[in-house]
Design an enzyme around this catalytic site. Structure first.
Site, short mmCIF file in Angstrom:
data_model
loop_
_atom_site.label_atom_id
_atom_site.label_comp_id
_atom_site.label_asym_id
_atom_site.label_seq_id
_atom_site.Cartn_x
_atom_site.Cartn_y
_atom_site.Cartn_z
N CYS A 1 40.16 25.60 68.95
CA CYS A 1 41.35 26.81 69.01
C CYS A 1 41.24 27.75 67.85
CB CYS A 1 42.71 26.13 69.24
SG CYS A 1 42.73 24.78 70.70
N HIS B 1 48.29 30.60 67.48
CA HIS B 1 47.63 29.83 68.52
C HIS B 1 48.81 29.27 69.67
CE1 HIS B 1 45.40 27.48 70.84
NE2 HIS B 1 45.46 26.16 70.14
N ASN C 1 48.01 26.16 76.74
CA ASN C 1 47.00 26.36 75.69
C ASN C 1 45.53 26.92 76.15
OD1 ASN C 1 45.06 25.78 73.58
ND2 ASN C 1 46.16 23.89 73.17
N1 ACO Z 1 55.52 14.31 81.04
C1 ACO Z 1 56.49 13.28 80.92
N2 ACO Z 1 56.51 12.44 79.91
C2 ACO Z 1 55.42 12.54 79.02
C3 ACO Z 1 54.42 13.33 79.04
C4 ACO Z 1 54.48 14.41 80.15
N3 ACO Z 1 53.62 15.36 80.62
N4 ACO Z 1 53.39 13.19 78.23
C5 ACO Z 1 54.10 12.46 77.48
N5 ACO Z 1 55.05 11.87 77.79
C6 ACO Z 1 55.87 10.85 77.36
C7 ACO Z 1 55.02 9.83 76.37
O1 ACO Z 1 54.40 8.92 77.35
C8 ACO Z 1 56.34 9.07 75.49
O2 ACO Z 1 56.79 8.29 76.34
P1 ACO Z 1 57.41 6.81 75.54
O3 ACO Z 1 58.32 7.39 74.48
O4 ACO Z 1 57.80 6.17 76.71
O5 ACO Z 1 56.06 6.32 74.86
C9 ACO Z 1 57.13 10.52 75.41
O6 ACO Z 1 56.78 11.37 76.68
C10 ACO Z 1 57.17 11.20 74.06
O7 ACO Z 1 55.80 11.49 73.84
P2 ACO Z 1 55.37 12.17 72.65
O8 ACO Z 1 53.99 12.05 72.53
O9 ACO Z 1 56.21 11.69 71.43
O10 ACO Z 1 56.05 13.74 72.90
P3 ACO Z 1 55.86 14.75 71.94
O11 ACO Z 1 57.20 15.45 71.86
O12 ACO Z 1 54.95 14.77 70.78
O13 ACO Z 1 55.15 16.01 73.04
C11 ACO Z 1 52.85 16.99 72.93
C12 ACO Z 1 53.61 15.53 73.34
C13 ACO Z 1 53.27 18.09 73.85
C14 ACO Z 1 51.33 16.58 73.49
C15 ACO Z 1 52.87 17.31 71.57
O14 ACO Z 1 52.54 16.48 70.65
C16 ACO Z 1 52.05 18.42 71.16
O15 ACO Z 1 52.17 19.54 71.72
N6 ACO Z 1 51.12 18.21 70.24
C17 ACO Z 1 50.13 19.11 69.80
C18 ACO Z 1 49.01 19.34 70.77
C19 ACO Z 1 48.31 20.54 70.47
O16 ACO Z 1 48.69 21.28 69.80
N7 ACO Z 1 46.94 20.56 70.77
C20 ACO Z 1 46.10 21.51 70.55
C21 ACO Z 1 45.20 21.50 69.65
S1 ACO Z 1 44.17 22.97 69.56
C22 ACO Z 1 42.65 22.67 70.29
O17 ACO Z 1 41.62 22.99 69.56
C23 ACO Z 1 42.61 22.09 71.71
#
Ligand code: ACO
Length: 325
Positions: A111, A249, A279
């Site tokens: 990204c 980003h 994203n």
């Molecule tokens: N809907 C509902 N619940 C969900 C979902 C969803 N879509 N996805 C995950 N959950 C649940 C999980 O299973 C977890 O449940 P549990 O507590 O029972 O285990 C709970 O929600 C919390 O999960 P977390 O992973 O702790 O949630 P978090 O607040 O960290 O959000 C997210 C997850 C949105 C993926 C976040 O971590 C994030 O944005 N990370 C960065 C991602 C990113 O920037 N990626 C791009 C990189 S750039 C590239 O090169 C592609």
């Protein structure tokens, strides 16, 4: 001599995927997605749309916007994490559609690809290349696991393009590029390459899809963006208060908010459109920046700080004075 953006173009698919659509597919809900990511909908490529077709559309608009013809383009760089196919590179397809015969190469930096591309293009301009066409194009929808709620809600498709040429003005003022390969496993498509070629087993294991350790990526992303942005400002002898527009980003609204807060840049000066596109990887920074140029928010002479991070894990920042000539 510096390089500046003399023309730009954007292309996104017509197809929209809303949070309500996702609720019908996986165990998720609109409230969770909006609260945790800030995303409300994404654009999704139709059957006839690809990374190269979106990239070529954006590229054609950028060439015209710069007042040029395809023959005026001397180099094409396509930043993408979702190439048209493994061989040849996406630039071959984009160049053919645009009628180019100049050199082209793909740039893989996740990204952070578009900002890496800005720096590479500026270097080529400094080396004497007249007009460089830089495109960030992605179809993340083609590599996201439709059954993985942790990733399928995040990503979308789109493309942004810029023509870069020499300027007597300040143009690109400073930059920072980095990559910490020890974190490569945090965001990857494990199979389909040299290390693990595609087999029936890799497909059965769904290893041809994107895998991400979301929380760890989140933590590192905020740190990488803040450190890289600060270093870039320092290299230009500037402070966050000198920045008219911060263009991070668009991976997660909370990452953007946390990074902007730590940098001391208020939300009124931070460009955010993740709610409408999700994203889009290397297309996200041009989508956010050029929409704001088109609607008149970003003006000639404004100081713009673009900061990206992505798979690798890579990071990249570029500080520029916006000006079309
Ligand atoms: N809907 C509902 N619940 C969900 C979902 C969803 N879509 N996805 C995950 N959950 C649940 C999980 O299973 C977890 O449940 P549990 O507590 O029972 O285990 C709970 O929600 C919390 O999960 P977390 O992973 O702790 O949630 P978090 O607040 O960290 O959000 C997210 C997850 C949105 C993926 C976040 O971590 C994030 O944005 N990370 C960065 C991602 C990113 O920037 N990626 C791009 C990189 S750039 C590239 O090169 C592609």
């Amino acid at each position: 001599m510096s390089a500046t953006i003399t023309g730009y173009g954007l292309a996104v698919p017509e197809g929209r995927l809303t949070n309500a659509d996702l609720e019908a597919r996986v165990d998720t809900n609109d409230a969770w997605i909006v609260e945790r990511t800030g995303i409300r909908e994404r654009r999704i490529a139709g059957p006839d749309e690809t990374t190269a077709s979106l990239g070529a559309l954006a590229g054609a608009i950028a060439i015209k916007d710069a007042g040029l013809q395809p023959a005026d383009i001397d180099l094409l760089i396509v930043a993408t994490a979702t190439p048209e196919q493994p061989i040849p590179h996406t630039g071959a397809f984009v160049g053919e559609t645009l009628g180019l015969r100049c050199g082209s190469f793909d740039l893989g930096a996740g990204c952070a690809g578009f900002v890496y591309g800005l720096v590479a293009a500026a270097g080529m301009v400094a080396a004497g290349t007249r007009n460089v066409l830089l495109i960030g194009a992605e179809t993340l929808s083609r590599v996201v696991d439709p059954e993985d709620r942790g990733t399928c809600v995040l990503f979308g498709d789109g493309a942004g393009a810029a023509v870069l040429a020499a300027t007597d003005r300040r143009g690109i003022l400073a930059w920072d590029l980095g990559c910490d390969g020890s974190a490569a496993h945090l965001l990857e498509i494990p199979a389909g390459g040299s290390r693990r070629p595609t087999t029936i087993d890799t497909i059965a294991a769904r290893d041809h899809y994107l895998k991400m350790a979301g929380q760890e990526v989140f933590r590192r992303a905020v740190r990488a963006v803040v450190d890289s942005a600060r270093l870039t400002l320092e290299r230009a002898g500037m402070e966050p208060s000198d920045v008219n527009w911060f263009v991070p980003h668009q991976a997660n609204a909370r990452i953007i908010e946390a990074a902007a807060n730590r940098l001391g840049i208020p939300s009124e000066r931070t460009l955010v459109n993740i709610d409408r596109y999700g994203n889009t990887s290397s297309a996200s920074i041009p989508l956010a920046l050029f929409e704001a140029v088109a609607d008149g928010r970003v003006r000639e002479g404004d100081i713009v700080l673009a900061s990206g991070f992505g798979a690798g894990m890579t990071w990249a920042s570029a500080l520029l004075e916006w000006g079309r000539q």
